[in-house]
Design an enzyme around this catalytic site. Structure first.
Site, PDB file in Angstrom:
ATOM      1  NE  ARG A 165      -3.507  -2.460  -0.196  1.00  0.00           N
ATOM      2  CZ  ARG A 165      -4.173  -2.792  -1.298  1.00  0.00           C
ATOM      3  NH1 ARG A 165      -4.179  -1.969  -2.333  1.00  0.00           N
ATOM      4  NH2 ARG A 165      -4.803  -3.936  -1.373  1.00  0.00           N
ATOM      5  CG  HIS A 188       4.026  -7.004  -7.599  1.00  0.00           C
ATOM      6  ND1 HIS A 188       3.439  -5.758  -7.687  1.00  0.00           N
ATOM      7  CD2 HIS A 188       3.178  -7.871  -8.227  1.00  0.00           C
ATOM      8  CE1 HIS A 188       2.291  -5.865  -8.342  1.00  0.00           C
ATOM      9  NE2 HIS A 188       2.113  -7.124  -8.690  1.00  0.00           N
ATOM     10  CE1 TYR A 199      -1.015  -5.662  -6.125  1.00  0.00           C
ATOM     11  CE2 TYR A 199      -1.527  -5.640  -3.778  1.00  0.00           C
ATOM     12  CZ  TYR A 199      -1.255  -6.344  -4.935  1.00  0.00           C
ATOM     13  OH  TYR A 199      -1.214  -7.707  -4.911  1.00  0.00           O
ATOM     14  CG  HIS A 224      -0.813  -3.931 -10.998  1.00  0.00           C
ATOM     15  ND1 HIS A 224      -1.803  -4.069 -10.046  1.00  0.00           N
ATOM     16  CD2 HIS A 224      -0.229  -5.146 -11.107  1.00  0.00           C
ATOM     17  CE1 HIS A 224      -1.809  -5.316  -9.600  1.00  0.00           C
ATOM     18  NE2 HIS A 224      -0.860  -5.981 -10.229  1.00  0.00           N
ATOM     19  CD  GLU A 275       0.226  -8.281 -12.680  1.00  0.00           C
ATOM     20  OE1 GLU A 275      -0.736  -8.943 -12.243  1.00  0.00           O
ATOM     21  OE2 GLU A 275       1.100  -7.778 -11.943  1.00  0.00           O
ATOM     22  CG  ASP A 326      -2.636 -12.295 -13.135  1.00  0.00           C
ATOM     23  OD1 ASP A 326      -3.682 -12.980 -13.204  1.00  0.00           O
ATOM     24  OD2 ASP A 326      -2.125 -11.954 -12.056  1.00  0.00           O
ATOM     25  CG  HIS A 379      -4.838  -9.752 -13.871  1.00  0.00           C
ATOM     26  ND1 HIS A 379      -3.728  -8.985 -13.580  1.00  0.00           N
ATOM     27  CD2 HIS A 379      -5.470  -9.963 -12.682  1.00  0.00           C
ATOM     28  CE1 HIS A 379      -3.690  -8.742 -12.269  1.00  0.00           C
ATOM     29  NE2 HIS A 379      -4.730  -9.343 -11.711  1.00  0.00           N
ATOM     30  CG  HIS A 385       1.559 -12.738 -11.639  1.00  0.00           C
ATOM     31  ND1 HIS A 385       1.218 -11.427 -11.398  1.00  0.00           N
ATOM     32  CD2 HIS A 385       2.859 -12.862 -11.265  1.00  0.00           C
ATOM     33  CE1 HIS A 385       2.263 -10.785 -10.897  1.00  0.00           C
ATOM     34  NE2 HIS A 385       3.272 -11.648 -10.816  1.00  0.00           N
ATOM     35  CG  ASP A 399      -7.586  -8.272 -10.300  1.00  0.00           C
ATOM     36  OD1 ASP A 399      -7.155  -9.433 -10.129  1.00  0.00           O
ATOM     37  OD2 ASP A 399      -6.909  -7.262 -10.052  1.00  0.00           O
ATOM     38  CG  HIS A 444      -5.896 -13.383  -8.034  1.00  0.00           C
ATOM     39  ND1 HIS A 444      -4.524 -13.271  -7.970  1.00  0.00           N
ATOM     40  CD2 HIS A 444      -6.293 -12.473  -8.965  1.00  0.00           C
ATOM     41  CE1 HIS A 444      -4.119 -12.337  -8.815  1.00  0.00           C
ATOM     42  NE2 HIS A 444      -5.179 -11.828  -9.418  1.00  0.00           N
ATOM     43  CD  GLU A 448       0.109 -12.074  -8.256  1.00  0.00           C
ATOM     44  OE1 GLU A 448       0.815 -11.099  -8.011  1.00  0.00           O
ATOM     45  OE2 GLU A 448      -0.755 -12.079  -9.166  1.00  0.00           O
TER      46      GLU A 448
END
Length: 281
Positions: free
Chosen positions: A37, A67, A70, A107, A142, A176, A179, A211, A224, A226, A256
């Site tokens: 975050r 990664h 986000y 992303h 991604e 992904d 995705h 992913h 989205d 998972h 993930e």
């Protein structure tokens, strides 16, 4: 063969991540460069990094996949959002050089009403500012599900970003499965055709990581969400087919899925068997 692993907490450092991966039966892993975050990244411990690099060499790890947080929105409308993206990107790429030759995945971002063309322009602007000729890290865009105003919702948008990047050789793509399924690519009924379309529109030489996730929602849902391997709308057999697809061999595959260590260990073993051809077909 594929390299297979999961996301691992970076809280205890690189060597601890490597040892945790081995406990799961993994030979790659992903980790967040800082809190997902946002916030500041903790200082690099060079001794810890050296221990990890030795461990990774001894156990023949594949490429690891860092990664970005986000909250890194390369095409945000607010200046403070863009400022964080520029700062975090530069810091993260500098930190990646302690583990040279690996991948940094992010992303592409959400254009938040500015339109996809403007979003693509802003993402390319960040990349052209941040990428350096001397870096050994490959930056991965991604593929996204198309939720809200996400950029990267289809192969054309990913290609449009890549076409605007000056240091093109420093770029790749992370595909992904959740995705692209949620984005409308039928990897259950038409996997070969999806891979062929990726090759035609982006180029398989750009595909650097996968992913591998199931999805809680149906084809083209743009949600989205998972799911554990075999417990979603993609299903076990389709994901086994992804793992053993000849065009994807040699790539790092990262789970993930909403799981725990025991569950990830089972999924890693399952997908490794599938990729080797020893799993059920």
């Amino acid at each position: 063969m594929i390299y297979i692993g999961s996301h691992i907490s970076s809280a205890k450092g690189y060597e601890a991540m490597g040892k945790q991966a081995l406990k799961l039966g993994a030979d790659t892993f992903a980790f967040f460069t800082r809190n997902p975050r946002g916030g500041n990244a903790k200082p690099i411990d060079e001794t810890d990094v050296k221990k990890f690099l030795k461990l990774a060499e001894e156990h023949k790890f594949g490429k690891i996949v860092a990664h970005a947080p986000y909250t890194l929105n390369a095409c945000g409308a607010k200046p403070e959002v863009r400022d964080f993206a520029f700062r975090a990107f530069a810091e993260d790429l500098a930190r990646m050089e302690y583990t040279p030759g690996n991948y940094y995945n992010f992303h592409p971002g959400s254009h938040v009403g500015q339109g996809s063309e403007e979003g693509i322009r802003l993402i390319a602007e960040l990349l052209n500012h941040s990428l350096k000729q001397e870096q050994t890290t490959i930056v991965l865009l991604e593929t996204m599900a198309g939720k809200g105003s996400e950029v990267g919702r289809n192969f054309e948008e990913i290609r449009a970003i890549l076409d605007r990047v000056e240091l093109s050789e420093k770029m790749g793509v992370c595909l992904d499965t959740c995705h692209i399924w949620d984005g409308g690519y039928d990897i259950v009924g038409s996997l070969d055709q999806v891979i062929e379309e990726f090759d035609q529109k982006i180029g398989l030489e750009r595909l650097k990581a996968v992913h591998i996730n199931d999805s809680m929602n149906g084809l083209g849902s743009h949600k989205d969400r998972h799911a554990k391997i075999g417990e979603g709308c993609i299903g076990l057999e389709a994901l086994k087919a992804v793992a053993r697809h000849p065009a994807l061999q040699g790539l790092p595959f990262v789970l993930e899925t909403p799981n725990d260590d025991a569950g990830w260990a089972e999924e890693i073993a399952l997908l490794r068997d599938a990729a080797s051809g020893s799993g059920e077909k």
